[in-house]
Structure formats: C-alpha cells, structure tokens
Design an enzyme around this catalytic site. Structure first.
Site, PDB file in Angstrom:
ATOM      1  CG  ASP A 254      -3.413   1.994 -32.106  1.00 25.41           C
ATOM      2  OD1 ASP A 254      -4.006   2.912 -32.637  1.00 25.41           O
ATOM      3  OD2 ASP A 254      -3.520   0.698 -32.356  1.00 25.41           O
TER       4      ASP A 254
ATOM      5  NE  ARG B 119      -6.339  -0.456 -43.164  1.00 24.43           N
ATOM      6  CZ  ARG B 119      -5.937   0.970 -42.861  1.00 24.43           C
ATOM      7  NH1 ARG B 119      -7.017   1.812 -42.509  1.00 24.43           N
ATOM      8  NH2 ARG B 119      -4.897   1.042 -42.521  1.00 24.43           N
TER       9      ARG B 119
ATOM     10  NE  ARG C 158       1.970   3.188 -43.022  1.00 26.12           N
ATOM     11  CZ  ARG C 158       0.850   3.075 -42.908  1.00 26.12           C
ATOM     12  NH1 ARG C 158       0.050   3.965 -41.983  1.00 26.12           N
ATOM     13  NH2 ARG C 158      -0.008   2.204 -43.765  1.00 26.12           N
TER      14      ARG C 158
ATOM     15  CG  HIS D 265      -1.151  -1.069 -39.252  1.00 25.47           C
ATOM     16  ND1 HIS D 265      -1.009  -1.234 -40.789  1.00 25.47           N
ATOM     17  CD2 HIS D 265      -1.614   0.049 -39.128  1.00 25.47           C
ATOM     18  CE1 HIS D 265      -1.593   0.062 -41.212  1.00 25.47           C
ATOM     19  NE2 HIS D 265      -1.854   0.771 -40.256  1.00 25.47           N
TER      20      HIS D 265
ATOM     21  CD  GLN E 207       1.435   3.432 -38.606  1.00 23.55           C
ATOM     22  OE1 GLN E 207       0.448   3.672 -39.556  1.00 23.55           O
ATOM     23  NE2 GLN E 207       2.311   4.245 -38.426  1.00 23.55           N
TER      24      GLN E 207
ATOM     25  CB  CYS F 189      -0.537   4.325 -35.779  1.00 25.93           C
ATOM     26  SG  CYS F 189      -1.793   3.890 -34.681  1.00 25.93           S
TER      27      CYS F 189
END
Ligand code: CP
Ligand code: NVA
Length: 311
Positions: free
Chosen positions: A224, A102, A291, A129, A132, A263
């Site tokens: 988001d 990340r 996830r 991402h 996700q 998310c």
C-alpha cells in the site's frame, strides 16, 4: 447474520466471510439474474476523501441491481459542520436503506451507525478499509481455490489496509507475515485482536521489520502507499521506508508463482516499481474488479436479502 454493519473487518466472523465469498461468486457469474434485487432501495455514499474504486464500484454495483445511489461529497451535506452528525444520521435513516462512509476518523462511522438505524459500511477510514480487504481475499480464494498452505505477505505502511488485512487473514486461518518500519507498525489493538483470533482459527501472524523475511516463500506479496490520503508527506517517513519497496529483487525471495497485490492507487517508484505493477505477477486490476462483485454481496448480506438471490 451476526452483524448489521461492516465498520471493522473484524465485524465479520469466518462463516460471514465464507457466505459473502459465495454470494459474490454467484453474482459475478450471473450479474443479470440479480439486476432488480435492489429495486426500490436507496443507498447513500458519504465521502470526505477522494475515491475512484470505492465510489464507482458501490454506485455502479447498486444501480445495476436496480437501486438508487446518491453520492454526498465533502461540500454537499457538510457533515458535522452544517448540522450535527447525529441529526444527519437520523434524517438520512428515514430516506436511505444503507450507507457507505469514507471518513478520516473511524469514530465518525461508529457514531453515525448509532443513530442511522440501518446498515453502515466503512468505505475507508484512517483505521480500516474492510471492503477492500474482503474483496482481496475473494480474489485470492478465486486464484488458489482456497487458502490452505498459502502464505500471504504485506510489505509497507501499518495503516488502514494492513489493519483490515490482519483481521481477515486471522479469521480465515491464514499464515500472514508483514514487514513495516518500527515507527509505522499497524494499530496495536488490532494486531492483538488479530493474534487472538488467529490462535482460534489456526492462523499465524508473523511480524518483522525486514521485508525479505516477510516475503520469504510468499504466494502473495501485498503493498500500500507510504503516504495515505490526507497524510503529510515527510522526508523522515520516506527515509524510514527505504528498503520497503516491492520490486523484482525483493520478489526473488517469494514463491516462484508469487502474485502481487496493491489496493491502488499506486505510487510507482515509491512502494512498488512500475515494472512490478505492469508485470506478470500483478493482479491489481483483478483486485479492483472484484470490489464490484464483493461489495454487492456485502450489501445483500447486511440488508438481509440472501433469500432473494437467483439460483
Ligand atoms: N482502493 C481504493 O479504495 O481505491 P479508491 O481510493 O479509489 O476508492
Ligand atoms: N492507505 C491508503 C489506501 C487507499 C485505498 C489511504 O488511506 O489513502
């Protein structure tokens, strides 16, 4: 398997995505049957930004399948500060079987992959991402039983999550509409790539600056945060997003059984109302759970272990 890494959501072609969804479904159904699949394997997690879902779901997923996961936060290895990235990558490639990263810069993950020699997974960069979003389409597939005739809409910032949504929606041949303010549109190259993919898969990408248009008849409305991790909060950006909140009034434009996705983390009262997060339309916690299952599948797939799955 056509790819060794998952750095962009576009790295997986349609059949790769379908294979991941099928593996994830099998593991979700029978987690205990897979509890020693990663025995003797080690996974690193290099995280330069905070995380709840990505860190915990990867670490728990890998350990509960018999592997050893090691978290390396910003002050641990000081990637690129204490030592050059290419040296860290080559050293860690001798200890680990896979790495999740990340970062701020997307290029950092690409550079790492050049030297690591084993699968590299993007756990969020400023550009994308993918984990996700692959998890999210798994959630939608479970919900609808397939994507045929379904309309997916995104309202909000043209950042990492939307960039990856565009690529996976295009691969899956979905009708995907998004609304972002003019100055906060998704990455232009990704948008073009998604359109190009969609033209071959039968998908459709619809771009607008009007949330009501994007949401019209939608089966899924996704949003988001307006201010992503590490981003400066400005009054100008907040002003540009007025009218882009996912709330009950906007949802009146959507299909009757619309489901709302996010998310997470959510900034209630900004991009989404508390009422909607807590409402009957919300599937944000199913998303978060999936996830775990989907990332296990991604790791199995990238590590070439699909032949070891329990029947
Ligand atoms: N959605 C997501 O990636 O959450 P975290 O930032 O908590 O990992
Ligand atoms: N766009 C958000 C996503 C968080 C999962 C961010 O980058 O902070």
């Amino acid at each position: 398997m056509k790819t060794k890494h998952l750095i962009s959501a576009g790295d997986f072609e349609t059949d790769d995505l379908t294979a991941i969804f099928d593996i994830a479904a099998r593991i979700k159904e029978k987690p205990l049957a897979h509890s020693s699949m990663f025995s003797g394997k080690a996974m690193g997690l290099i995280f330069e930004k905070p995380s709840t879902r990505t860190w915990v779901s990867f670490e728990v997923g890998f350990s509960t399948m018999g592997g050893h996961a090691i978290y390396l936060g910003p002050s641990d290895i000081k990637l690129g500060v204490r030592e050059e990235l290419r040296d860290v990558a080559r050293v860690l490639g001798r200890y680990l079987d896979v790495i999740v990263m990340r970062t701020f810069s997307h290029k950092r993950i690409l550079d790492f992959a050049r030297y690591f020699g084993k699968p590299v997974v993007n756990g969020l960069s400023d550009l994308e991402h993918p984990c996700q979003v692959i998890g999210d389409f798994f959630t939608m597939r479970k919900l609808f039983g397939g994507f045929s005739g379904k309309r997916v809409a995104f309202v909000g910032d043209g950042n990492n999550v939307l960039n990856s949504l565009l690529l996976v929606a295009a691969r899956l041949g979905i009708r995907f509409a998004f609304a972002s303010p003019k100055r906060f549109m998704p990455n232009q190259q990704i948008l073009e790539r998604a359109r190009n993919i969609a033209s071959k898969t039968g998908g459709k990408i619809i771009m607008t600056n009007q949330p009501e248009k994007a949401v019209k008849g939608a089966d899924i409305v996704y949003t988001d945060v307006w201010f992503s991790m590490g981003e400066e909060v400005t009054a100008e950006k907040r002003a540009a997003f007025q009218g882009f909140q996912v709330n009950r009034v906007l949802l009146k434009q959507a299909a009757q059984n619309v489901r709302v996705m996010h998310c997470l983390p959510a900034h209630r009262g900004e991009e989404i109302t508390n009422e909607v997060v807590e409402g009957k339309e919300s599937i944000v916690f199913e998303q978060a759970e999936n996830r775990l299952h989907v990332q296990k599948a991604i790791l199995i797939y990238l590590m070439g272990m699909t032949n070891k799955l329990a029947s």
